[in-house]
Design a protein around this motif. Structure first.
Motif, short mmCIF file in Angstrom:
data_model
loop_
_atom_site.label_atom_id
_atom_site.label_comp_id
_atom_site.label_asym_id
_atom_site.label_seq_id
_atom_site.Cartn_x
_atom_site.Cartn_y
_atom_site.Cartn_z
N GLN A 1 0.83 -1.20 0.00
CA GLN A 1 0.00 0.00 0.00
C GLN A 1 0.87 1.26 0.00
O GLN A 1 0.61 2.21 -0.73
CB GLN A 1 -0.94 -0.04 1.22
N ARG A 2 1.91 1.24 0.82
CA ARG A 2 2.78 2.41 0.94
C ARG A 2 3.40 2.81 -0.40
O ARG A 2 3.51 3.99 -0.72
CB ARG A 2 3.89 2.14 1.97
N HIS A 3 3.78 1.81 -1.19
CA HIS A 3 4.51 2.12 -2.42
C HIS A 3 3.63 2.19 -3.66
O HIS A 3 4.07 2.69 -4.69
CB HIS A 3 5.63 1.10 -2.63
N THR A 4 2.43 1.65 -3.57
CA THR A 4 1.62 1.60 -4.79
C THR A 4 0.18 2.08 -4.62
O THR A 4 -0.49 2.35 -5.61
CB THR A 4 1.53 0.15 -5.32
N ASN A 5 -0.31 2.10 -3.38
CA ASN A 5 -1.72 2.40 -3.13
C ASN A 5 -2.66 1.43 -3.82
O ASN A 5 -3.80 1.76 -4.11
CB ASN A 5 -2.07 3.82 -3.61
N SER A 6 -2.20 0.22 -4.10
CA SER A 6 -3.02 -0.71 -4.89
C SER A 6 -3.02 -2.11 -4.32
O SER A 6 -2.99 -3.08 -5.06
CB SER A 6 -2.48 -0.80 -6.32
N SER A 7 -3.06 -2.22 -3.00
CA SER A 7 -2.95 -3.55 -2.40
C SER A 7 -4.31 -4.23 -2.29
O SER A 7 -5.28 -3.63 -1.86
CB SER A 7 -2.33 -3.40 -1.01
N GLU A 8 -4.35 -5.49 -2.69
CA GLU A 8 -5.56 -6.30 -2.51
C GLU A 8 -5.15 -7.65 -1.93
O GLU A 8 -4.10 -8.18 -2.28
CB GLU A 8 -6.25 -6.56 -3.85
N THR A 9 -6.01 -8.23 -1.08
CA THR A 9 -5.75 -9.56 -0.55
C THR A 9 -6.84 -10.51 -1.04
O THR A 9 -8.02 -10.17 -1.00
CB THR A 9 -5.74 -9.53 0.99
N HIS A 10 -6.45 -11.66 -1.52
CA HIS A 10 -7.40 -12.66 -2.00
C HIS A 10 -7.10 -14.01 -1.33
O HIS A 10 -6.03 -14.19 -0.76
CB HIS A 10 -7.27 -12.84 -3.51
#
Ligand SMILES: *[C@@H]1O[C@H](CO)[C@@H](O)[C@H](O)[C@H]1NC(C)=O
Ligand SMILES: *[C@@H]1O[C@H](CO)[C@@H](O)[C@H](O)[C@H]1NC(C)=O
Ligand SMILES: *[C@@H]1O[C@H](CO)[C@@H](O)[C@H](O)[C@H]1NC(C)=O
Ligand SMILES: *[C@@H]1O[C@H](CO)[C@@H](O)[C@H](O)[C@H]1NC(C)=O
Length: 416
Positions: free
Chosen positions: A57-66
Motif C-alpha cells: 500500500q505504501r509504495h503503490t496504493n493498490s494492495s488487494e488480498t485474496h
C-alpha cells in the motif's frame, strides 16, 4: 556485586534500549551500519517492521488480498498489486522457505513494483504452509498430514488453483507466470503434468533459477539436505515435518539480535557460503529488510523430494521406496516428469555463480524442452548467486529489465 551485574546487563541490553524502532535501520553500505545513528548513508525504512499489505500500500496504493481454496482443501493467501487495463497479468511464485514478501522487500525498488510500474497487474502467490497459507478446511499445521506434500502437490493443487483464480479474476486471458527456484520447479512440473491446462492459462513461463536434477548442485546447503534426508526416520519419530517455524522464540530472538548487530557484512558472507560466492553483490540497503522478513514455514518432504532427484539424477515424482512405490504408483521406479510434454514457452534465467541452480542443470533443462518451448532462448548471467535475483544490486539490469523487455515485446501497452 549486584550493581556490577546490573551494569553488565545494561551493557548487554544497551543496543536494544537505546535504539528505538523508529530510528535508522538501513544504510547504503555495510560499513555505515557501524555508525547507523550518525552516518548520512543511513535512514529509516518503514518497511522493515511492517507487514506485506502495508508495504504494498505504501509504495503503490493498490494492495488487494485474496484467498484461493485448492481441491485438497488448503486456503492460500494471494496478494495483488492491482492495475486496471494492464499490459499483462503476472503471477509470481516464491522460493522454498519464503513467501510473497520476497517480491516486495527491496523497499521502493522491489521486484514486484518494477513490473507493476511497467504496466502489469501483479499477483503474488503463497504455497501451502507458508506464512499466509496456513489454513485448511479440516487440517491444522500441527497435524502431520498438513505437511504431507512434495513439489508434486505444490504444482498439481496450489499452482493449478492459483493460476486459474488469477486468470478468472482478471478477465480470462492468459497470464504470465514467474517462478523463482521452488516456484520455477513446481511451474515446470505443472506444465508437464497438466500441459493442456497450463498452455490454456499461461502465455509464458519465466523460470528464475530452476532445478531439474540437482546433479551439479553443491555447497554446504546440499550437505545439510543430505543429512536431513538421512535423519528422516528420526524427524518423523520426533514429529518434525516442516522447517522454518520462524515464530518460535529462539529464532525470533536471533532475528531481533541480528537487526541490531552492526557487522552486517556477515549476512552476504553467510548467504554466499550456501548459495554461491558473490558477497559483494548483495545490496546493503536490504540487510535488515531481508532478515526481518526472512523465512516462512515449508514441508520437509519438498526438500526430500529434491534430494531424491539429486540421488537418482532424474526429474521424477517423490519416491516412497520400491515396495511402497508399487502400491502408490503401480511401478517400483518413480516416474519421470516429462519435459517434452510441455506445451508453452519457457524462458530460463540462471547464473554461472549459483550453487543450487547450476548452469549445467539448466543446459539439460533447455535441451530437454521441446523446440516450441524454447523459442525465446534463455538468459545466463554472471556474478549472481541463488539469492541475488531478489536482493542483488544488479538484479534489475542483469535479470528483471531483460525479462521485462521480453514481456513488453509480447504484450502491447494499453495504458492510453
Ligand atoms: C538517521 O540518520 C541521519 C543521517 O541520514 C541522521 O542525521 C539522524 O540523526 C539519524 N537518526 C537516528 C534517530 O538515528
Ligand atoms: C497488516 O496490518 C494492517 C494494520 O496495520 C492490517 O489491517 C492488515 O490486515 C495486515 N496485513 C496482513 C497481511 O497481516
Ligand atoms: C497514496 O495515496 C495517498 C493519499 O491519497 C498519497 O498521500 C500517497 O502519496 C499515495 N502514494 C503513492 C505511492 O501513490
Ligand atoms: C527509492 O527511495 C530512495 C530513497 O528515498 C530514492 O533515492 C530512490 O530514488 C527511490 N527509488 C525509486 C525507484 O523510486
Amino acid at each position: 556485586m549486584v550493581f556490577k551485574i546490573k551494569l553488565h546487563l545494561l551493557l548487554v541490553l544497551s543496543p536494544f534500549i537505546f535504539v528505538p524502532f523508529n530510528s535508522n535501520n538501513s544504510c547504503n553500505n555495510y560499513l555505515s551500519y557501524l555508525f547507523i545513528s550518525f552516518s548520512s548513508d543511513c535512514y529509516h525504512n518503514p518497511d522493515v517492521n511492517d507487514n506485506i499489505t502495508n508495504i504494498i500500500q505504501r509504495h503503490t496504493n493498490s494492495s488487494e488480498t485474496h484467498h484461493v481454496q485448492t481441491q485438497d482443501g488448503y486456503i492460500l493467501g494471494l496478494f495483488r498489486i492491482r492495475r486496471d487495463n494492464p499490459r499483462g497479468v503476472i503471477l509470481f511464485q516464491h522460493p522454498y522457505n519464503f513467501d510473497a514478501r520476497i517480491w516486495v522487500t527491496q523497499y521502493n525498488d522491489s521486484v514486484a513494483f518494477l513490473y507493476w510500474r511497467a504496466g502489469y497487474d501483479v499477483w503474488l502467490g503463497n504455497t501451502r504452509g507458508s506464512l499466509y497459507s496456513k489454513k485448511h478446511v479440516t487440517l491444522k499445521p500441527s497435524d502431520s498430514d498438513f505437511w504431507d506434500h512434495s513439489f508434486h502437490e505444490l504444482a498439481y493443487y496450489d499452482l493449478h488453483a492459483t493460476v486459474e483464480y488469477v486468470k478468472k479474476t482478471t478477465g480470462g486471458s492468459k497470464i504470465i507466470y514467474v517462478g523463482y527456484c521452488m516456484g520455477a520447479i513446481s511451474g515446470l512440473i505443472y506444465a508437464s503434468i497438466k500441459p493442456e491446462d497450463a498452455s490454456k492459462s499461461i502465455q509464458i513461463m519465466i523460470t528464475l533459477a530452476p532445478v531439474i536434477s540437482y546433479q551439479d548442485a553443491h555447497g554446504p546447503l546440499m550437505t545439510a539436505i543430505a543429512i536431513l534426508y538421512k535423519l528422516q526416520p528420526l524427524r518423523e519419530y520426533m514429529g518434525i515435518y516442516s522447517v522454518g517455524r520462524y515464530d518460535i522464540w529462539y529464532l525470533r530472538l536471533l532475528r531481533f539480535f541480528y537487526l541490531f548487530f552492526p557487522f552486517k557484512k556477515l549476512l552476504p558472507y553467510t548467504i554466499s557460503l550456501f548459495f554461491g560466492w558473490t558477497p559483494d553483490e548483495m545490496d546493503p540497503n536490504y540487510a535488515n529488510l531481508m532478515v526481518s522478513h526472512f523465512g516462512s514455514e515449508a514441508s520437509l518432504k519438498v526438500v526430500d523430494h529434491g534430494h531424491q532427484m539429486h540421488l537418482d539424477n532424474r526429474f521424477q515424482v517423490y519416491s516412497y521406496g520400491n515396495d511402497h512405490n508399487m502400491k502408490v504408483y503401480g511401478s517400483p521406479k518413480p516416474s519421470l516428469y516429462s519435459l517434452e510434454a510441455i506445451k508453452l514457452p519457457v524462458f530460463i534465467v540462471c547464473s554461472y555463480d549459483d550453487y543450487i541452480s547450476h548452469y549445467k542443470d539448466n543446459e539439460r533443462l533447455f535441451n530437454s524442452l521441446p523446440q516450441e518451448a524454447t523459442i525465446y532462448g534463455k538468459l545466463v548471467v554472471k556474478g549472481m548467486n541463488h539469492f541475488d535475483y531478489a536482493y542483488g544490486k544488479r538484479r534489475n539490469e542483469e535479470v528483471h529489465n531483460k525479462v521485462l523487455q521480453l514481456l513488453n515485446s509480447l504484450c502491447e501497452d494499453k495504458s492510453n
